[in-house]
Motif scaffolding. Structure first.
Motif, PDB file in Angstrom:
ATOM      1  N   LYS A 103       9.556   1.172  -6.795  1.00 24.86           N
ATOM      2  CA  LYS A 103       9.705   1.846  -8.091  1.00 24.86           C
ATOM      3  C   LYS A 103      10.624   1.029  -8.991  1.00 24.86           C
ATOM      4  CE  LYS A 103       9.072   6.730  -6.898  1.00 24.86           C
ATOM      5  NZ  LYS A 103       9.765   8.041  -6.831  1.00 24.86           N
ATOM      6  N   LEU A 104      11.745   0.566  -8.417  1.00 27.59           N
ATOM      7  CA  LEU A 104      12.689  -0.216  -9.210  1.00 27.59           C
ATOM      8  C   LEU A 104      12.085  -1.554  -9.625  1.00 27.59           C
ATOM      9  CD1 LEU A 104      15.420  -0.222 -10.543  1.00 27.59           C
ATOM     10  CD2 LEU A 104      16.430  -0.995  -8.398  1.00 27.59           C
ATOM     11  N   MET A 105      11.242  -2.128  -8.784  1.00 26.98           N
ATOM     12  CA  MET A 105      10.545  -3.363  -9.171  1.00 26.98           C
ATOM     13  C   MET A 105       9.702  -3.110 -10.422  1.00 26.98           C
ATOM     14  SD  MET A 105       9.167  -4.975  -5.620  1.00 26.98           S
ATOM     15  CE  MET A 105      10.248  -5.793  -4.456  1.00 26.98           C
ATOM     16  N   PHE A 106       8.976  -1.982 -10.419  1.00 23.72           N
ATOM     17  CA  PHE A 106       8.186  -1.637 -11.597  1.00 23.72           C
ATOM     18  C   PHE A 106       9.095  -1.492 -12.819  1.00 23.72           C
ATOM     19  CE2 PHE A 106       7.085   1.657 -14.608  1.00 23.72           C
ATOM     20  CZ  PHE A 106       5.941   1.110 -15.178  1.00 23.72           C
ATOM     21  N   LEU A 107      10.184  -0.749 -12.647  1.00 25.58           N
ATOM     22  CA  LEU A 107      11.095  -0.495 -13.768  1.00 25.58           C
ATOM     23  C   LEU A 107      11.686  -1.791 -14.315  1.00 25.58           C
ATOM     24  CD1 LEU A 107      12.803   2.689 -12.319  1.00 25.58           C
ATOM     25  CD2 LEU A 107      11.329   2.609 -14.347  1.00 25.58           C
ATOM     26  N   LYS A 108      12.020  -2.724 -13.427  1.00 25.62           N
ATOM     27  CA  LYS A 108      12.565  -4.014 -13.870  1.00 25.62           C
ATOM     28  C   LYS A 108      11.518  -4.799 -14.665  1.00 25.62           C
ATOM     29  CE  LYS A 108      16.233  -4.762 -10.505  1.00 25.62           C
ATOM     30  NZ  LYS A 108      17.282  -5.173 -11.443  1.00 25.62           N
ATOM     31  N   LYS A 109      10.276  -4.813 -14.172  1.00 24.26           N
ATOM     32  CA  LYS A 109       9.205  -5.509 -14.896  1.00 24.26           C
ATOM     33  C   LYS A 109       8.941  -4.848 -16.244  1.00 24.26           C
ATOM     34  CE  LYS A 109       6.913  -7.218 -10.767  1.00 24.26           C
ATOM     35  NZ  LYS A 109       5.767  -7.059  -9.856  1.00 24.26           N
ATOM     36  N   PHE A 110       8.955  -3.517 -16.238  1.00 27.36           N
ATOM     37  CA  PHE A 110       8.728  -2.791 -17.485  1.00 27.36           C
ATOM     38  C   PHE A 110       9.853  -3.058 -18.477  1.00 27.36           C
ATOM     39  CE2 PHE A 110       8.502   1.200 -20.056  1.00 27.36           C
ATOM     40  CZ  PHE A 110       7.251   0.963 -20.618  1.00 27.36           C
ATOM     41  N   ASN A 116       0.849  -1.182   0.000  1.00 29.85           N
ATOM     42  CA  ASN A 116       0.000   0.000   0.000  1.00 29.85           C
ATOM     43  C   ASN A 116       0.888   1.237   0.000  1.00 29.85           C
ATOM     44  OD1 ASN A 116      -2.116   1.756   0.126  1.00 29.85           O
ATOM     45  ND2 ASN A 116      -2.612   1.345   2.258  1.00 29.85           N
ATOM     46  N   LEU A 117       1.524   1.464  -1.127  1.00 31.32           N
ATOM     47  CA  LEU A 117       2.494   2.551  -1.227  1.00 31.32           C
ATOM     48  C   LEU A 117       1.821   3.814  -1.734  1.00 31.32           C
ATOM     49  CD1 LEU A 117       5.314   0.485  -2.863  1.00 31.32           C
ATOM     50  CD2 LEU A 117       5.261   1.300  -0.535  1.00 31.32           C
ATOM     51  N   ASN A 118       2.410   4.908  -1.392  1.00 31.56           N
ATOM     52  CA  ASN A 118       1.918   6.187  -1.874  1.00 31.56           C
ATOM     53  C   ASN A 118       2.847   6.719  -2.947  1.00 31.56           C
ATOM     54  OD1 ASN A 118      -0.315   6.343  -0.093  1.00 31.56           O
ATOM     55  ND2 ASN A 118       1.076   6.879   1.566  1.00 31.56           N
ATOM     56  N   PHE A 128       4.783   9.911 -10.593  1.00 30.82           N
ATOM     57  CA  PHE A 128       5.320   8.605 -10.959  1.00 30.82           C
ATOM     58  C   PHE A 128       4.233   7.723 -11.564  1.00 30.82           C
ATOM     59  CE2 PHE A 128       6.695   4.189 -10.099  1.00 30.82           C
ATOM     60  CZ  PHE A 128       7.855   4.202 -10.852  1.00 30.82           C
ATOM     61  N   LEU A 129       3.024   7.772 -11.019  1.00 27.92           N
ATOM     62  CA  LEU A 129       1.930   6.981 -11.582  1.00 27.92           C
ATOM     63  C   LEU A 129       1.586   7.459 -12.996  1.00 27.92           C
ATOM     64  CD1 LEU A 129      -0.333   6.747  -8.418  1.00 27.92           C
ATOM     65  CD2 LEU A 129       1.071   4.927  -9.410  1.00 27.92           C
ATOM     66  N   GLU A 130       1.598   8.764 -13.180  1.00 25.35           N
ATOM     67  CA  GLU A 130       1.345   9.325 -14.504  1.00 25.35           C
ATOM     68  C   GLU A 130       2.446   8.915 -15.480  1.00 25.35           C
ATOM     69  OE1 GLU A 130       1.163  13.785 -16.085  1.00 25.35           O
ATOM     70  OE2 GLU A 130      -0.370  13.348 -14.566  1.00 25.35           O
ATOM     71  N   GLN A 131       3.693   8.908 -14.993  1.00 20.75           N
ATOM     72  CA  GLN A 131       4.820   8.512 -15.834  1.00 20.75           C
ATOM     73  C   GLN A 131       4.705   7.052 -16.256  1.00 20.75           C
ATOM     74  OE1 GLN A 131       7.496  10.595 -17.037  1.00 20.75           O
ATOM     75  NE2 GLN A 131       7.419   8.813 -18.353  1.00 20.75           N
ATOM     76  N   GLN A 132       4.251   6.201 -15.336  1.00 18.88           N
ATOM     77  CA  GLN A 132       4.054   4.785 -15.673  1.00 18.88           C
ATOM     78  C   GLN A 132       3.064   4.654 -16.836  1.00 18.88           C
ATOM     79  OE1 GLN A 132       3.071   2.063 -12.486  1.00 18.88           O
ATOM     80  NE2 GLN A 132       4.258   3.257 -11.033  1.00 18.88           N
ATOM     81  N   MET A 133       1.969   5.405 -16.738  1.00 20.68           N
ATOM     82  CA  MET A 133       0.956   5.342 -17.799  1.00 20.68           C
ATOM     83  C   MET A 133       1.530   5.833 -19.132  1.00 20.68           C
ATOM     84  SD  MET A 133      -2.496   6.343 -15.602  1.00 20.68           S
ATOM     85  CE  MET A 133      -2.825   7.697 -16.626  1.00 20.68           C
ATOM     86  N   LYS A 137      16.429   4.818 -21.670  1.00 22.23           N
ATOM     87  CA  LYS A 137      15.864   5.735 -20.675  1.00 22.23           C
ATOM     88  C   LYS A 137      15.480   4.983 -19.399  1.00 22.23           C
ATOM     89  CE  LYS A 137      12.396   9.366 -20.279  1.00 22.23           C
ATOM     90  NZ  LYS A 137      11.411  10.153 -21.012  1.00 22.23           N
ATOM     91  N   ILE A 138      14.836   3.849 -19.558  1.00 23.86           N
ATOM     92  CA  ILE A 138      14.409   3.046 -18.396  1.00 23.86           C
ATOM     93  C   ILE A 138      15.630   2.517 -17.654  1.00 23.86           C
ATOM     94  CG2 ILE A 138      13.185   0.947 -17.671  1.00 23.86           C
ATOM     95  CD1 ILE A 138      11.371   3.362 -18.473  1.00 23.86           C
ATOM     96  N   ARG A 139      16.665   2.085 -18.366  1.00 18.46           N
ATOM     97  CA  ARG A 139      17.885   1.611 -17.700  1.00 18.46           C
ATOM     98  C   ARG A 139      18.559   2.744 -16.926  1.00 18.46           C
ATOM     99  NH1 ARG A 139      18.845  -1.159 -22.719  1.00 18.46           N
ATOM    100  NH2 ARG A 139      20.494   0.336 -23.184  1.00 18.46           N
ATOM    101  N   LYS A 140      18.580   3.936 -17.488  1.00 16.85           N
ATOM    102  CA  LYS A 140      19.185   5.094 -16.816  1.00 16.85           C
ATOM    103  C   LYS A 140      18.416   5.441 -15.544  1.00 16.85           C
ATOM    104  CE  LYS A 140      20.512   9.904 -17.611  1.00 16.85           C
ATOM    105  NZ  LYS A 140      20.523  11.021 -18.570  1.00 16.85           N
ATOM    106  N   ILE A 141      17.102   5.452 -15.626  1.00 15.59           N
ATOM    107  CA  ILE A 141      16.275   5.744 -14.446  1.00 15.59           C
ATOM    108  C   ILE A 141      16.450   4.645 -13.403  1.00 15.59           C
ATOM    109  CG2 ILE A 141      13.895   6.017 -13.633  1.00 15.59           C
ATOM    110  CD1 ILE A 141      13.324   7.284 -16.449  1.00 15.59           C
TER     111      ILE A 141
END
Length: 153
Positions: free
Chosen positions: A131-138, A65-67, A72-77, A101-105
């Motif tokens: 956040k990094l978990m999301f980036l790795k999955k993406f 239950n992260l905030n 960041f949520l908009e960026q994901q979309m 870009k994703i690797r740099k972030i």
């Protein structure tokens, strides 16, 4: 620590116990498996960070239950929409740009996480770990898009 594990792995390697009892062989296999897992966690900064959080009483599975910030949520979309457009157009060049870009972030997030972990600020690291978990999955989705483009062309 990693040097110790490497030396110890050589000493307890199952090949060294071929002429030993079944109990010694089984113990060698179990210990080798345990050390291999420990080694893989210690050598990967991300896995090491997760492990250190757990070791310090923070279960990342219960912290779902992260905030995340609205940004960041908009960026994901936006990233997902961009990936969808790139996949439809089969544009490897733009896919490579998105991948970089994703690797740099991801590297930036890892530096933030390591900074928190080095300061024993495990609770502060949680949001960045997720956040990094999301980036790795993406990034996996991006790699899958590369593979699909290579198959269909």
């Amino acid at each position: 620590m990693i040097k110790f594990i490497t030396i110890f792995k050589k000493k307890i390697h199952p090949d060294n116990f071929i002429q030993k009892s079944k109990i010694d062989q089984d113990a060698s296999v179990k210990l080798s498996t345990y050390l291999n897992k420990a080694y893989s966690i210690l050598k990967d900064p991300f896995l090491r960070s997760i492990y250190l959080c757990k070791l310090n009483g923070i279960d990342l599975n219960t912290k779902l239950n992260l905030n995340f910030s609205h940004d960041f949520l908009e960026q994901q979309m936006k990233w997902r929409e961009t990936l969808s457009i790139i996949k439809n157009k089969k544009d490897k060049g733009k896919l490579e740009i998105l991948s970089k870009k994703i690797r740099k972030i991801s590297k930036k997030e890892m530096r933030i996480i390591e900074n928190f972990i080095n300061k024993n600020q495990y609770n502060s690291a949680i949001l960045n770990i997720h956040k990094l978990m999301f980036l790795k999955k993406f990034n996996i989705e991006i790699n899958n898009a590369f593979m699909l483009m290579n198959i269909t062309q």
